[in-house]
Design an enzyme around this catalytic site. Structure first.
Site, PDB file in Angstrom:
ATOM      1  N   ARG A  12      27.496  -6.560 -63.762  1.00 28.82           N
ATOM      2  CA  ARG A  12      27.190  -5.590 -62.714  1.00 28.82           C
ATOM      3  C   ARG A  12      27.721  -4.210 -63.124  1.00 28.82           C
ATOM      4  O   ARG A  12      28.769  -4.109 -63.786  1.00 28.82           O
ATOM      5  CB  ARG A  12      27.917  -6.053 -61.447  1.00 28.82           C
ATOM      6  CG  ARG A  12      27.733  -5.207 -60.211  1.00 28.82           C
ATOM      7  CD  ARG A  12      26.417  -5.426 -59.580  1.00 28.82           C
ATOM      8  NE  ARG A  12      26.358  -4.975 -58.203  1.00 28.82           N
ATOM      9  CZ  ARG A  12      25.211  -4.710 -57.580  1.00 28.82           C
ATOM     10  NH1 ARG A  12      24.051  -4.846 -58.199  1.00 28.82           N
ATOM     11  NH2 ARG A  12      25.204  -4.337 -56.312  1.00 28.82           N
ATOM     12  N   THR A  41      14.756  -4.880 -58.335  1.00 29.06           N
ATOM     13  CA  THR A  41      15.495  -6.028 -58.860  1.00 29.06           C
ATOM     14  C   THR A  41      14.473  -7.046 -59.390  1.00 29.06           C
ATOM     15  O   THR A  41      13.327  -7.076 -58.937  1.00 29.06           O
ATOM     16  CB  THR A  41      16.394  -6.684 -57.785  1.00 29.06           C
ATOM     17  OG1 THR A  41      17.244  -5.684 -57.240  1.00 29.06           O
ATOM     18  CG2 THR A  41      17.240  -7.831 -58.307  1.00 29.06           C
ATOM     19  N   THR A  58      18.928  -5.636 -62.203  1.00 28.12           N
ATOM     20  CA  THR A  58      18.458  -4.614 -61.262  1.00 28.12           C
ATOM     21  C   THR A  58      18.835  -3.205 -61.671  1.00 28.12           C
ATOM     22  O   THR A  58      19.817  -2.986 -62.382  1.00 28.12           O
ATOM     23  CB  THR A  58      19.051  -4.895 -59.857  1.00 28.12           C
ATOM     24  OG1 THR A  58      18.439  -4.037 -58.906  1.00 28.12           O
ATOM     25  CG2 THR A  58      20.563  -4.687 -59.815  1.00 28.12           C
ATOM     26  N   ASP A  84      24.801   0.553 -53.297  1.00 27.36           N
ATOM     27  CA  ASP A  84      25.195  -0.780 -52.837  1.00 27.36           C
ATOM     28  C   ASP A  84      26.648  -0.812 -52.363  1.00 27.36           C
ATOM     29  O   ASP A  84      27.089  -1.807 -51.779  1.00 27.36           O
ATOM     30  CB  ASP A  84      24.985  -1.831 -53.935  1.00 27.36           C
ATOM     31  CG  ASP A  84      23.612  -2.488 -53.846  1.00 27.36           C
ATOM     32  OD1 ASP A  84      22.930  -2.310 -52.821  1.00 27.36           O
ATOM     33  OD2 ASP A  84      23.219  -3.183 -54.791  1.00 27.36           O
ATOM     34  N   SER A 109      26.855  -6.985 -54.228  1.00 26.38           N
ATOM     35  CA  SER A 109      25.449  -7.289 -54.512  1.00 26.38           C
ATOM     36  C   SER A 109      24.981  -8.462 -53.657  1.00 26.38           C
ATOM     37  O   SER A 109      25.800  -9.237 -53.148  1.00 26.38           O
ATOM     38  CB  SER A 109      25.315  -7.655 -55.991  1.00 26.38           C
ATOM     39  OG  SER A 109      24.023  -8.104 -56.285  1.00 26.38           O
ATOM     40  N   SER A 110      23.668  -8.576 -53.533  1.00 25.41           N
ATOM     41  CA  SER A 110      23.085  -9.773 -52.905  1.00 25.41           C
ATOM     42  C   SER A 110      22.428 -10.674 -53.943  1.00 25.41           C
ATOM     43  O   SER A 110      21.875 -11.723 -53.589  1.00 25.41           O
ATOM     44  CB  SER A 110      22.031  -9.360 -51.875  1.00 25.41           C
ATOM     45  OG  SER A 110      22.614  -8.603 -50.855  1.00 25.41           O
ATOM     46  N   GLY A 139      14.942  -8.308 -53.913  1.00 27.93           N
ATOM     47  CA  GLY A 139      14.654  -8.051 -52.499  1.00 27.93           C
ATOM     48  C   GLY A 139      15.834  -7.613 -51.659  1.00 27.93           C
ATOM     49  O   GLY A 139      15.870  -7.898 -50.456  1.00 27.93           O
ATOM     50  N   GLY A 140      16.830  -6.933 -52.254  1.00 32.83           N
ATOM     51  CA  GLY A 140      17.959  -6.441 -51.453  1.00 32.83           C
ATOM     52  C   GLY A 140      18.597  -7.581 -50.678  1.00 32.83           C
ATOM     53  O   GLY A 140      18.833  -8.667 -51.212  1.00 32.83           O
TER      54      GLY A 140
HETATM   55  N1  GLY Z   1      20.807  -3.860 -55.803  1.00 28.30           N
HETATM   56  C1  GLY Z   1      20.549  -4.991 -55.053  1.00 28.30           C
HETATM   57  C2  GLY Z   1      21.665  -5.964 -55.075  1.00 28.30           C
HETATM   58  O1  GLY Z   1      22.398  -6.016 -56.051  1.00 28.30           O
HETATM   59  O2  GLY Z   1      21.842  -6.663 -54.114  1.00 28.30           O
END
Ligand code: GLY
Length: 577
Positions: A109, A385, A403, A427, A456-457, A477-478
């Site tokens: 990340r 993403t 992403t 984020d 993050s998701s 998809g966030g």
């Molecule tokens: N940028 C979307 C996530 O990492 O959740």
């Protein structure tokens, strides 16, 4: 009728099939457009958002590489062939299962630059400066993808960097045919790139917007990829590429420094592990919220017989929404980068905690998560993403989500490099109790701090049973990534669906706040919706794109056969042999 890929996977010798595949790719990418029908194989499988990237992964396995070699080749190829989310200027997470059954995860990340600080997106009155965390050079975290992919390759791959990066370099140098999906996407984003000459240049031929059928070459990106191929991480985090990134930062008010780039390191983290009805769930831990929330929701759901309620029944939907509402409330409060904050992970994933948390569940009545925060219409989630799934013949599985955050990240290309920069800083919780672009709330645990990773998701997930492979899945998809992944798992485990159905069935999403049920067009029949309203559910928000939630490119291992499926919501292909 068998899809082209299914027929392809079953016909001819392996080498004939491979040659045929590449000939067909060169002739027409559209021939291999996404099919909801699974591709079957025993030798290996890659399911990704880009046909060329999936084929790049298979090319590695055909050269004797394993699933990690394939995943790294696919990820680098996606940076070329799916530029809205595939990247070398962003970050991601990988979950890897070895044939022994051991599961590991790599966090690559992005990190906040050293000069980042808590209130960097606020004006002097403490108000959020609109767009600063999304559409500026300050929006970018220090990219992690290159370090992550090279770390994966060096530790668990078998092929050389040169071999694994060759397809990506080839696609960038020689070009590939733009298809309808990409032409549409580029047309939509162009106005938002207008202020950035290098971005317009990258996505143009002689100044004109790329069109369906054009052959698109990316010479600057090819140079950058070659530098990485030759020099490893130094080809990106040091030397000319780093100089160009820092020069762009200094020109346009960004803060990523040489030291930020040079010191970036991905991190091996313990996988999140839970169980659900005898299956083992392996996913990404913090700084992703995905794995923890999936396990927490499965724990809440496990004592209810969702399979007997039936897919899409008001009872099952109600149950899932109530679990989602509680889990996302915990996300906002507790989750952040574990290197900076104490995340109560054991508590969040404890089966007893889940039952206590769910003890106020009423099978007849929706809980009001909206006493303070007014419900409002959700936005359509873009397919920013990207997720891909890989499995090889040995049972090695890789689930990788990567992403730039928004589609095309900050929309800013670093001149001379072809690199699109992420806007991952959004984020973070740029101000406590303020929504990010996905309307996700956050608090202190996810506040900006130098060197910290933003929450993050992303939920790359692997499911096994009795130490045997079952499923590789995940999604873009966030905030909807987590509930998309959850729904694929429930569809397989509780509803006993085929992989095609598990991935294709309409989806819905609730994230506590806003108190809205975001859903695809055919997610609820009229009478199901009435039944949900009778239980007190409000604010049904239909996805603007008809079918817009997630892109769960997945692999199922069943009866000794690897079954790959490309989510039919978007372009790309599962390729297997
Ligand atoms: N940028 C979307 C996530 O990492 O959740």
């Amino acid at each position: 009728m068998l899809s082209f890929e299914s027929k392809f996977a079953k016909s001819g010798t392996p080498s004939m099939r491979l040659k045929l595949l590449f000939c067909l790719i060169l002739i027409s990418v559209e021939v291999l457009a996404a099919s909801p029908e699974a591709v079957y194989g025993r030798g290996g499988m890659v399911s990704s958002r880009s046909t060329l990237a999936s084929a790049a992964g298979i090319e590695m396995m055909k050269q004797g590489g394993n699933a990690v070699d394939a995943a790294v080749a696919t990820a680098f190829a996606l940076a070329v062939t799916y530029p809205s989310a595939g990247n070398i200027g962003g970050g991601g997470f990988a979950v890897i299962r070895f044939p022994s059954g051991e599961v590991i995860t790599l966090d690559h990340r992005e990190k906040a630059p050293a000069k980042a600080h808590r209130d960097m997106y606020l004006d002097k009155d403490g108000n959020v400066i609109e767009g600063l965390s999304r559409n500026s050079l300050l929006a970018s975290g220090v990219p992690g993808s290159v370090d992550g992919l090279l770390t994966l390759l060096e530790t668990h791959g078998t092929l050389s960097r040169k071999v694994v990066m060759a397809p990506a370099i080839r696609f960038a140098e020689k070009g590939f045919v733009i298809n309808w999906y990409m032409a549409r996407s580029l047309g939509r984003v162009r106005p938002r790139m207008a202020a950035h000459a290098a971005s317009i240049e990258k996505f143009s031929i002689a100044g004109e917007l790329l069109q369906d059928g054009d052959v698109w070459r990316q010479p600057d990106l090819a140079k950058t990829l070659k530098a990485i191929s030759r020099h490893g991480r130094k080809g990106f985090y040091e030397g000319k590429v780093a100089d160009l990134i820092v020069a762009e930062m200094e020109r346009g008010g960004g803060i990523i420094s040489h030291e930020d780039l040079k010191s970036y390191e991905s991190v091996w983290r313990q996988p999140v592990h839970g169980t659900y009805r005898g299956y083992d769930i392996w996913s990404m831990g913090p700084p992703s919220s995905g794995g923890a929330l999936i396990v927490q929701m499965l724990n809440m759901l496990e004592v209810h017989d969702i399979g007997a309620m039936g897919w899409g029944s008001a009872d099952a939907v109600h149950l899932m929404i109530e679990a989602e509402r509680r889990a996302y409330a915990d996300r906002a409060e507790h989750l952040g980068d574990p290197d900076f904050v104490d995340v109560p992970l054991a508590m969040l994933m404890d089966k007893n905690y889940a039952q206590t948390r769910f003890s106020d569940f009423d099978a007849d009545k929706a809980t009001d998560s909206n006493n303070i925060y007014p419900g409002k219409a959700g936005k359509a989630e873009s397919l920013e993403t990207t997720h891909f799934s890989v499995m090889d013949a040995s049972g090695m599985m890789v689930s990788l989500t990567t992403t730039l955050n928004s589609s095309y990240g900050s929309k800013i290309v670093v001149p001379g490099t072809g690199i699109l920069l992420n806007n991952e800083m959004d984020d973070f919780s740029v101000k406590p109790n303020t929504e990010n672009q996905f309307q996700l709330m956050g608090r202190e645990a996810n506040a900006v701090e130098p060197g910290k990773r933003m929450l993050s998701s992303m939920s790359p997930t692997i499911v096994t049973k009795d130490n045997q492979p079952v499923l590789v899945t995940g999604s873009p998809g966030g905030g909807t990534i987590i509930t998309t992944t959850l729904q694929v798992i429930l569809n397989i485990v509780d509803h006993k669906m085929t992989i095609e159905d598990a991935v294709s069935m309409p989806r819905f999403h609730h994230q506590w706040k806003p108190n809205s049920i975001f859903h695809e067009r055919f997610a609820f029949s009229p009478d199901t919706k009435l039944a949900l309203e009778a239980k007190g559910h409000i604010n049904f928000v239909e996805s603007k794109w008809g079918r817009g939630i997630g892109d769960a490119n997945s692999i199922l291992y069943r009866d000794g056969v690897i079954q790959g499926v490309k989510d039919p919501r978007a372009d790309g292909t599962a390729v297997g042999f």
